[in-house]
Design an enzyme around this catalytic site. Structure first.
Site, PDB file in Angstrom:
ATOM      1  CG  HIS A  84      11.049  -1.642  -4.026  1.00 52.92           C
ATOM      2  ND1 HIS A  84      10.410  -1.884  -2.834  1.00 52.92           N
ATOM      3  CD2 HIS A  84      10.081  -1.745  -4.970  1.00 52.92           C
ATOM      4  CE1 HIS A  84       9.127  -2.128  -3.057  1.00 52.92           C
ATOM      5  NE2 HIS A  84       8.902  -2.049  -4.338  1.00 52.92           N
ATOM      6  CG  ASP A 220      11.576  -1.000   0.406  1.00 50.05           C
ATOM      7  OD1 ASP A 220      12.063  -0.064  -0.247  1.00 50.05           O
ATOM      8  OD2 ASP A 220      11.134  -2.038  -0.120  1.00 50.05           O
ATOM      9  CB  SER A 645       5.759  -0.581  -3.968  1.00 52.10           C
ATOM     10  OG  SER A 645       6.063  -1.925  -3.779  1.00 52.10           O
TER      11      SER A 645
HETATM   12  N1  ARG Z   1       8.501  -7.892  -3.692  1.00 50.96           N
HETATM   13  C1  ARG Z   1       8.487  -6.461  -3.705  1.00 50.96           C
HETATM   14  C2  ARG Z   1       7.743  -5.966  -4.942  1.00 50.96           C
HETATM   15  O1  ARG Z   1       7.150  -6.736  -5.634  1.00 50.96           O
HETATM   16  C3  ARG Z   1       9.851  -5.878  -3.619  1.00 50.96           C
HETATM   17  C4  ARG Z   1      10.688  -6.030  -4.845  1.00 50.96           C
HETATM   18  C5  ARG Z   1      12.027  -5.347  -4.781  1.00 50.96           C
HETATM   19  N2  ARG Z   1      12.979  -6.066  -3.936  1.00 50.96           N
HETATM   20  C6  ARG Z   1      13.747  -7.125  -4.330  1.00 50.96           C
HETATM   21  N3  ARG Z   1      14.525  -7.684  -3.465  1.00 50.96           N
HETATM   22  N4  ARG Z   1      13.761  -7.594  -5.566  1.00 50.96           N
HETATM   23  O2  ARG Z   1       7.955  -4.935  -5.506  1.00 50.96           O
HETATM   24  N1  GLU Z   2       6.705  -4.832  -3.929  1.00 55.87           N
HETATM   25  C1  GLU Z   2       5.495  -4.604  -4.657  1.00 55.87           C
HETATM   26  C2  GLU Z   2       5.488  -3.318  -5.489  1.00 55.87           C
HETATM   27  O1  GLU Z   2       6.495  -2.873  -5.960  1.00 55.87           O
HETATM   28  C3  GLU Z   2       4.380  -4.590  -3.688  1.00 55.87           C
HETATM   29  C4  GLU Z   2       4.206  -5.939  -3.228  1.00 55.87           C
HETATM   30  C5  GLU Z   2       2.979  -6.567  -3.795  1.00 55.87           C
HETATM   31  O2  GLU Z   2       2.964  -7.013  -4.952  1.00 55.87           O
HETATM   32  O3  GLU Z   2       2.025  -6.583  -3.013  1.00 55.87           O
HETATM   33  O4  GLU Z   2       4.467  -2.739  -5.771  1.00 55.87           O
END
Ligand code: ARG
Ligand code: GLU
Length: 710
Positions: A84, A220, A645
């Site tokens: 991502h 990921d 991330s």
């Molecule tokens: N929750 C993770 C973050 O905050 C992954 C976000 C990307 N994935 C998604 N399905 N939207 O970055």
């Molecule tokens: N998915 C989040 C990011 O892009 C990390 C998850 C979180 O917020 O801990 O940094």
């Protein structure tokens, strides 16, 4: 009640020092933590983690792009981050003929690696505290603006001095809300090429359905390579560049991950707010999160319905849906978590103790005696403006595609006397490629109704109220949006192509939707933004004083600074958790779980045939665990946030065992308050990554340059 809260507060805080280690620690100060880290199993020294005189773990870590982390895994500049995080690059190389998002991408040799304009990675060379230098000469100045000027001047000086005679870049960042400053000397590389990415059905498996949740099965990751000039220094893209030779890279450990193992996450956490005043937390729980969630609910509902009904719409809105739903889901988890923790009561209890501490000494009373009252008043003043600002940000600024078109065009109307036809056409080609005018009109009408009915009169421009004065406001709004240039690719592009500035401006100024957005922007700057900023600045000033007092009060304990997108260390251990009564989560998932979720009817759970075949053959090679399963993801109690991330998850020996990519829903309040029982970070197990590269993609030659520890 108060007794109970005070009790839970004490349990809560004494808990931290014994068991789970919340905190995002500054790598140059790790001497303070290293004893505890070693007690938890870590075998390296603070010097092995961060040192400026010899290579250390920090030399294998980069800020990837603007907001992710990446780490080096070979001597030839090979780097890994999340799928991502590389999504934008993977997408930009994709077309109908080469759909790398759907099919994945693997460079079969270095000539096939793909350059990425605009992408850079940044290494930290050195960080140093420079508080005295930055604040020098400010104590004799009384005027707040002049103090700020002096600080800016000092910062420029510190930066220039820090990088004099080098090719490095410098930034100075405030810590502890401006009570300390650090300078960061960075080396930034701009030739970073895409090496490999799994198909989205692996790299994004589970999609928004599983986002922020456990059990998780997302592969990921994506691979890039840093290129340098022949002298190993940063150089703009050139075919003559060579793979960068890092000072350090991570060996990948596949010997296994067990519950209780030490883990450390080393990367670039973005923002946390650990030292918020109780009323600020209360406003987040009671107003800000519910408001923003409800607005996005309305939008997501429309998008989901349209995306389900039409494949083209699904592709057009996939990325927008993902980014809208990401924070939407997190805010809901955060609200629940803060309520469950009694966060407001815990803050109130600690503020009571703070007050007693302040009042037990006359000097302290003089200096800090008003801090809490000031907060109380300022947050009351802020509340209505905060609501209006959240509504404006979510509904107007981020709500519709047509506003995006408006803000691009408004600049032209205001500041320019010519139209850069090619540039504008290419912007709007890109823009309208991902717009369905019918969908956008529906979103617009739904959100603007919310704005009108739910915000205070004084934040509603005359132009909007007059629309609602009619008895068929819905139809009127719909008509305005449907017939606007901002929502019509053809008409807008035809207008740009005519290249007649007068006519262009006139057409826009007379467009009803354009006019409405103008009036919204005007009321925003006049009646929301300016007031909000002025109160916020006072809050920031008070926050600095509050944190100064806390530092004085907590002086014998360790108090970590809020995350600010600078390199931090956090540590914990591999462990599952209990999300709710009667439910226990194990610390890892396996390929079995991917097959359990398999459903070709559900976009997020459509398992690639090849992966199913490998599963049926149980062909896991050296990547299986000692039960013969193929591990996919695991949980640990590291205190992470957005920006982490792609961060390396490091084991007791300093080897790479995982890549951080998310947190568990029940623990998303950790940006404000950490709960050792519920807060878990979610990581990809390196064994699954290697399996995908080796067995799934047949790109095993990439493994040759890695150092794999069994
Ligand atoms: N929750 C993770 C973050 O905050 C992954 C976000 C990307 N994935 C998604 N399905 N939207 O970055
Ligand atoms: N998915 C989040 C990011 O892009 C990390 C998850 C979180 O917020 O801990 O940094």
């Amino acid at each position: 009640m108060i007794k109970l809260v005070l009790f839970s507060f004490l349990v809560f805080f004494s808990f931290f020092s014994v068991i789970a280690r919340q905190g995002m620690w500054v790598p140059v100060l790790l001497q303070e933590n290293i004893d505890e880290m070693q007690q938890m199993g870590f075998t390296l020294s603070a010097d092995d983690v961060y040192n400026v005189n010899h290579s250390s773990l920090k030399d294998a870590i980069v800020l990837f792009g603007r907001g992710c982390t990446g780490e080096l895994i070979s001597n030839d500049g090979l780097l890994v981050t999340n799928h991502h995080c590389g999504y934008g690059q993977i997408q930009s190389h994709s077309s109908i003929e080469h759909d790398y998002l759907t099919d994945g991408f693997w460079a079969m040799n270095r000539n096939e690696e793909l350059a990425n304009e605009g992408l850079s990675v940044t290494f930290l060379i050195e960080m140093r505290e420079v508080t005295d230098e930055v604040l020098a000469g400010t104590d004799t100045i009384n005027d707040a603006i002049l103090i700020q000027d002096k600080i800016s001047e000092n910062i420029e000086f510190v930066k220039n001095e820090a990088i004099a005679g080098t090719h490095y870049e410098a930034v100075v960042k405030p810590f502890y809300n401006g009570n300390q400053y650090y300078v960061f000397v960075n080396e930034r590389f701009t030739d970073v090429r895409l090496v490999g990415a799994p198909p989205s059905a692996i790299g994004k498996f589970g999609g928004d359905t599983d986002n922020w949740m456990w059990p998780r099965h997302t592969g990921d990751f994506s691979l890039f390579r840093i290129y340098a000039g022949p002298d190993n220094k940063p150089a703009d893209y050139s075919p003559n560049n060579v793979p960068y030779q890092p000072r350090k890279f991570f060996p990948i450990d596949i010997s296994g991950i067990n519950s209780g193992d030490f883990t450390m996450v080393f990367g670039y956490p973005g923002t946390t707010q650990q030292y918020l005043f109780s009323k600020a937390v209360q406003q987040i729980v009671e107003q800000r999160n519910p408001d923003r969630v409800a607005i996005r609910d309305a939008k997501l509902k429309i998008l989901a319905e349209k995306m389900d009904a039409n494949r083209v719409t699904r592709i057009q809105y996939a990325a927008k849906y993902a980014s809208t739903s990401n924070a939407w889901k997190k805010w809901q988890g955060e609200t629940k978590g803060l309520k469950r923790l009694n966060a407001v009561e815990i803050k109130l209890a600690s503020e009571k103790l703070f007050d007693e501490w302040v009042n037990s000494n006359i000097d302290r009373e003089n200096k800090y005696g008003n801090v809490l009252n000031t907060f109380d008043e300022l947050y009351d003043q802020l509340l209505p403006y905060q609501k209006a600002k959240d509504y404006f940000d979510e509904i107007v600024m981020r709500g519709t595609d047509s506003y995006r078109a408006y803000s691009r065009l408004a600049r032209n109307v205001r500041d320019k006397d010519t139209i850069d036809v090619d540039k504008e056409l290419s912007f709007f080609d890109e823009h309208f490629k991902d717009v369905d005018p019918v969908v956008d009109s529906e979103v617009f009408v739904s959100l603007f109704q919310k704005y009108f009915y739910e915000t205070d009169q004084r934040f509603i421009p005359e132009e909007l109220s007059s629309l609602f004065a009619t008895d068929n406001a819905y139809d009127v709004l719909l008509k305005i949006h449907n017939s606007s240039l901002l929502n019509s690719s053809q008409e807008l592009k035809a207008l740009i192509e005519k290249n007649d500035v007068e006519r262009f401006k006139k057409a826009l100024i007379n467009d009803e939707l354009f006019k409405l957005f103008e009036s919204m922007s005007r009321i925003y700057y006049d009646s929301i933004f300016t007031q909000h900023r002025s109160i916020s600045q006072k809050i920031e000033k008070n926050q600095k004083l509050y944190v100064e007092a806390l530092l004085e009060k907590e002086n014998d304990k360790m108090m970590y600074p809020d995350a600010n997108l600078t390199m931090r260390v956090t540590y914990g251990k591999v462990e599952g958790y209990r999300p709710s009564d009667g439910v226990t989560y194990k610390h890892y998932t396996t390929l079995d779980g991917i097959i359990e979720k398999d459903n070709p009817e559900i976009y997020d759970y459509d398992v690639p045939d090849r992966l199913r075949e490998l599963y049926l053959k149980s062909d896991f090679g050296q990547y299986a665990n000692n039960k013969g399963e193929l591990p996919v993801c695991f949980l640990a109690s590291n205190h992470t946030t957005g920006g982490n991330s792609g961060s390396p998850v490091i084991n007791a020996k300093g080897h790479l065992v995982g890549i951080n990519f998310d947190r568990c829903w029940e623990g998303t309040m950790s940006d404000i308050m950490f709960d050792p029982e519920m807060c878990r970070n979610i990581s990809l197990d390196m064994r699954y990554m290697l399996f995908v590269i080796d067995k799934f993609a047949g790109a095993s030659y990439l493994l040759n340059e890695m150092q794999i520890v069994k």
